[in-house]
Design a protein around this motif. Sequence first.
Motif, PDB file in Angstrom:
ATOM      1  N   SER A   1     -12.241 -13.157  20.999  1.00 11.47           N
ATOM      2  CA  SER A   1     -12.203 -11.957  20.300  1.00 11.47           C
ATOM      3  C   SER A   1     -12.272 -10.773  21.210  1.00 11.47           C
ATOM      4  CB  SER A   1     -13.366 -12.074  19.106  1.00 11.47           C
ATOM      5  OG  SER A   1     -14.565 -11.748  19.747  1.00 11.47           O
ATOM      6  N   TYR A   2     -11.749  -9.730  20.835  1.00  6.32           N
ATOM      7  CA  TYR A   2     -11.803  -8.468  21.769  1.00  6.32           C
ATOM      8  C   TYR A   2     -12.098  -7.358  21.058  1.00  6.32           C
ATOM      9  CZ  TYR A   2      -7.030  -8.277  20.143  1.00  6.32           C
ATOM     10  OH  TYR A   2      -5.872  -8.147  19.355  1.00  6.32           O
ATOM     11  N   CYS A   3     -12.442  -6.237  21.493  1.00  9.46           N
ATOM     12  CA  CYS A   3     -12.567  -4.930  20.992  1.00  9.46           C
ATOM     13  C   CYS A   3     -12.655  -3.940  22.196  1.00  9.46           C
ATOM     14  CB  CYS A   3     -13.700  -4.780  20.084  1.00  9.46           C
ATOM     15  SG  CYS A   3     -14.131  -3.317  19.407  1.00  9.46           S
ATOM     16  N   PHE A   4     -11.940  -2.991  22.275  1.00  7.59           N
ATOM     17  CA  PHE A   4     -12.185  -1.994  23.329  1.00  7.59           C
ATOM     18  C   PHE A   4     -11.638  -0.735  22.746  1.00  7.59           C
ATOM     19  CE2 PHE A   4      -7.657  -3.649  23.651  1.00  7.59           C
ATOM     20  CZ  PHE A   4      -6.818  -2.329  23.756  1.00  7.59           C
ATOM     21  N   ASN A   5     -12.188   0.428  23.149  1.00  7.00           N
ATOM     22  CA  ASN A   5     -11.632   1.739  23.257  1.00  7.00           C
ATOM     23  C   ASN A   5     -11.857   2.376  24.690  1.00  7.00           C
ATOM     24  OD1 ASN A   5     -11.783   2.258  20.363  1.00  7.00           O
ATOM     25  ND2 ASN A   5     -14.167   2.005  20.685  1.00  7.00           N
ATOM     26  N   MET A   6     -10.517   2.847  24.907  1.00  8.03           N
ATOM     27  CA  MET A   6     -10.201   3.177  26.489  1.00  8.03           C
ATOM     28  C   MET A   6      -9.570   4.630  26.423  1.00  8.03           C
ATOM     29  SD  MET A   6      -7.452   1.218  28.544  1.00  8.03           S
ATOM     30  CE  MET A   6      -7.357   2.522  29.571  1.00  8.03           C
TER      31      MET A   6
ATOM     32  N   ALA B   1      -1.395 -14.828  39.428  1.00  9.34           N
ATOM     33  CA  ALA B   1       0.019 -14.757  39.224  1.00  9.34           C
ATOM     34  C   ALA B   1       0.406 -15.954  38.178  1.00  9.34           C
ATOM     35  CB  ALA B   1       0.727 -14.923  40.756  1.00  9.34           C
ATOM     36  N   ASN B   2      -0.338 -16.882  37.939  1.00  9.28           N
ATOM     37  CA  ASN B   2      -0.209 -18.010  37.043  1.00  9.28           C
ATOM     38  C   ASN B   2      -0.580 -17.567  35.416  1.00  9.28           C
ATOM     39  OD1 ASN B   2      -2.700 -18.109  37.087  1.00  9.28           O
ATOM     40  ND2 ASN B   2      -3.007 -20.314  38.065  1.00  9.28           N
ATOM     41  N   VAL B   3      -0.628 -16.150  35.176  1.00 13.52           N
ATOM     42  CA  VAL B   3      -1.328 -15.793  33.976  1.00 13.52           C
ATOM     43  C   VAL B   3      -0.140 -16.192  32.694  1.00 13.52           C
ATOM     44  CG1 VAL B   3      -0.489 -13.437  34.312  1.00 13.52           C
ATOM     45  CG2 VAL B   3      -2.349 -13.816  32.876  1.00 13.52           C
ATOM     46  N   ARG B   4      -0.919 -16.263  31.745  1.00 13.54           N
ATOM     47  CA  ARG B   4      -0.225 -16.280  30.164  1.00 13.54           C
ATOM     48  C   ARG B   4      -0.528 -15.096  29.484  1.00 13.54           C
ATOM     49  NH1 ARG B   4      -1.627 -22.238  30.783  1.00 13.54           N
ATOM     50  NH2 ARG B   4      -3.486 -21.628  29.821  1.00 13.54           N
ATOM     51  N   TYR B   5       0.156 -14.350  29.058  1.00 12.98           N
ATOM     52  CA  TYR B   5      -0.103 -13.160  28.409  1.00 12.98           C
ATOM     53  C   TYR B   5      -0.071 -13.429  26.828  1.00 12.98           C
ATOM     54  CZ  TYR B   5      -0.053 -10.548  32.567  1.00 12.98           C
ATOM     55  OH  TYR B   5      -0.503  -9.954  33.922  1.00 12.98           O
ATOM     56  N   TYR B   6      -0.741 -12.617  26.113  1.00 11.36           N
ATOM     57  CA  TYR B   6      -0.712 -12.652  24.525  1.00 11.36           C
ATOM     58  C   TYR B   6      -0.692 -11.110  24.146  1.00 11.36           C
ATOM     59  CZ  TYR B   6      -2.188 -17.517  24.971  1.00 11.36           C
ATOM     60  OH  TYR B   6      -2.064 -18.785  25.359  1.00 11.36           O
ATOM     61  N   PRO B   7       0.232 -10.495  23.778  1.00  7.44           N
ATOM     62  CA  PRO B   7       0.504  -9.099  23.307  1.00  7.44           C
ATOM     63  C   PRO B   7      -0.727  -8.702  22.605  1.00  7.44           C
ATOM     64  CG  PRO B   7       2.437 -10.013  22.976  1.00  7.44           C
ATOM     65  CD  PRO B   7       1.701 -11.265  23.253  1.00  7.44           C
ATOM     66  N   ILE B   8      -1.128  -7.489  22.564  1.00 10.75           N
ATOM     67  CA  ILE B   8      -2.143  -6.976  21.574  1.00 10.75           C
ATOM     68  C   ILE B   8      -1.597  -5.610  21.068  1.00 10.75           C
ATOM     69  CG2 ILE B   8      -4.459  -5.612  21.633  1.00 10.75           C
ATOM     70  CD1 ILE B   8      -5.440  -7.568  23.593  1.00 10.75           C
ATOM     71  N   LYS B   9      -1.572  -5.555  19.886  1.00  8.16           N
ATOM     72  CA  LYS B   9      -0.994  -4.114  19.060  1.00  8.16           C
ATOM     73  C   LYS B   9      -2.130  -3.397  19.242  1.00  8.16           C
ATOM     74  CE  LYS B   9       0.345  -2.418  14.595  1.00  8.16           C
ATOM     75  NZ  LYS B   9       0.794  -2.858  13.054  1.00  8.16           N
ATOM     76  N   LEU B  10      -1.871  -2.016  19.743  1.00  2.00           N
ATOM     77  CA  LEU B  10      -2.859  -0.666  19.840  1.00  2.00           C
ATOM     78  C   LEU B  10      -2.909   0.152  18.710  1.00  2.00           C
ATOM     79  CD1 LEU B  10      -2.010   0.365  23.564  1.00  2.00           C
ATOM     80  CD2 LEU B  10      -3.697  -0.975  22.752  1.00  2.00           C
ATOM     81  N   SER B  11      -4.023   0.997  18.646  1.00  2.00           N
ATOM     82  CA  SER B  11      -4.049   2.240  17.740  1.00  2.00           C
ATOM     83  C   SER B  11      -4.078   3.081  19.005  1.00  2.00           C
ATOM     84  CB  SER B  11      -5.119   2.087  17.122  1.00  2.00           C
ATOM     85  OG  SER B  11      -5.128   1.186  15.992  1.00  2.00           O
ATOM     86  N   THR B  12      -3.135   3.964  18.875  1.00  2.00           N
ATOM     87  CA  THR B  12      -3.186   5.255  19.963  1.00  2.00           C
ATOM     88  C   THR B  12      -3.779   6.433  19.223  1.00  2.00           C
ATOM     89  OG1 THR B  12      -0.921   5.390  19.407  1.00  2.00           O
ATOM     90  CG2 THR B  12      -1.218   4.054  21.095  1.00  2.00           C
ATOM     91  N   TYR B  13      -4.122   7.326  20.133  1.00  2.00           N
ATOM     92  CA  TYR B  13      -4.827   8.656  19.787  1.00  2.00           C
ATOM     93  C   TYR B  13      -4.117   9.613  20.679  1.00  2.00           C
ATOM     94  CZ  TYR B  13      -8.104   5.421  17.989  1.00  2.00           C
ATOM     95  OH  TYR B  13      -8.511   4.080  16.921  1.00  2.00           O
ATOM     96  N   SER B  14      -4.919  10.567  21.284  1.00  2.00           N
ATOM     97  CA  SER B  14      -4.457  11.680  22.032  1.00  2.00           C
ATOM     98  C   SER B  14      -3.748  10.986  23.183  1.00  2.00           C
ATOM     99  CB  SER B  14      -5.247  12.627  22.712  1.00  2.00           C
ATOM    100  OG  SER B  14      -6.266  12.041  23.152  1.00  2.00           O
TER     101      SER B  14
END
Length: 181
Positions: free
Chosen positions: A77-82, A108-121
């Motif tokens: 699970s993840y949660c972030f504000n940046m 370099a051997n990374v597997r990526y899982y895309p994350i949908k963002l909420s964007t602000y300014s």
Amino acid sequence: MHQSFVSKHNYAQVSNTTGPTIVPANPPSIMNLNFPLSHFNTFVNAQVLADVNGMVGVAVAMQLDTTTSAMKMQVVSYCFNMAASSNVYPLVALGIYDAPVDHTGVAANVRYYPIKLSTYSAGACSAEGAITVDTTPVETSGNQTYAALVFFFRGVQKGNIDGFFSMNQVLRDVTFLQPLK
């Protein structure tokens, strides 16, 4: 009959503050200075000393506990504000990779899982959720398995990258009995 589902697993932790000087790179530079096991909460106030062009990135990472279960599919699970000084929004993904303990960038051997963002300014974004990931080692070198929130930018301006980042490895599923509709 019942349905199995995983609830959000955000639990209280002592928060660390990290203030490194970073150089966004490809592969992405890691902003935190330690790799906690199975959960991670921190506030990052990182400083970018000069403009960087091209597709570059930064990340925060934690080590996954792969000893608790024979299952190789686990939930992170993840949660972030940046916010970043750049006027562009990052492309964000959860990355799973194997690396030695003392690494400074996403392998370099990374597997990526895309994350949908909420964007602000410009440059500010947030997201919250959970992803089921495959923790089967990519290589058999005996390295540790890591999860990282990875932020890619098409160029980064001199300034700060600030944010609160939280990741938790869900070590058990929660089953609720409820009627199916």
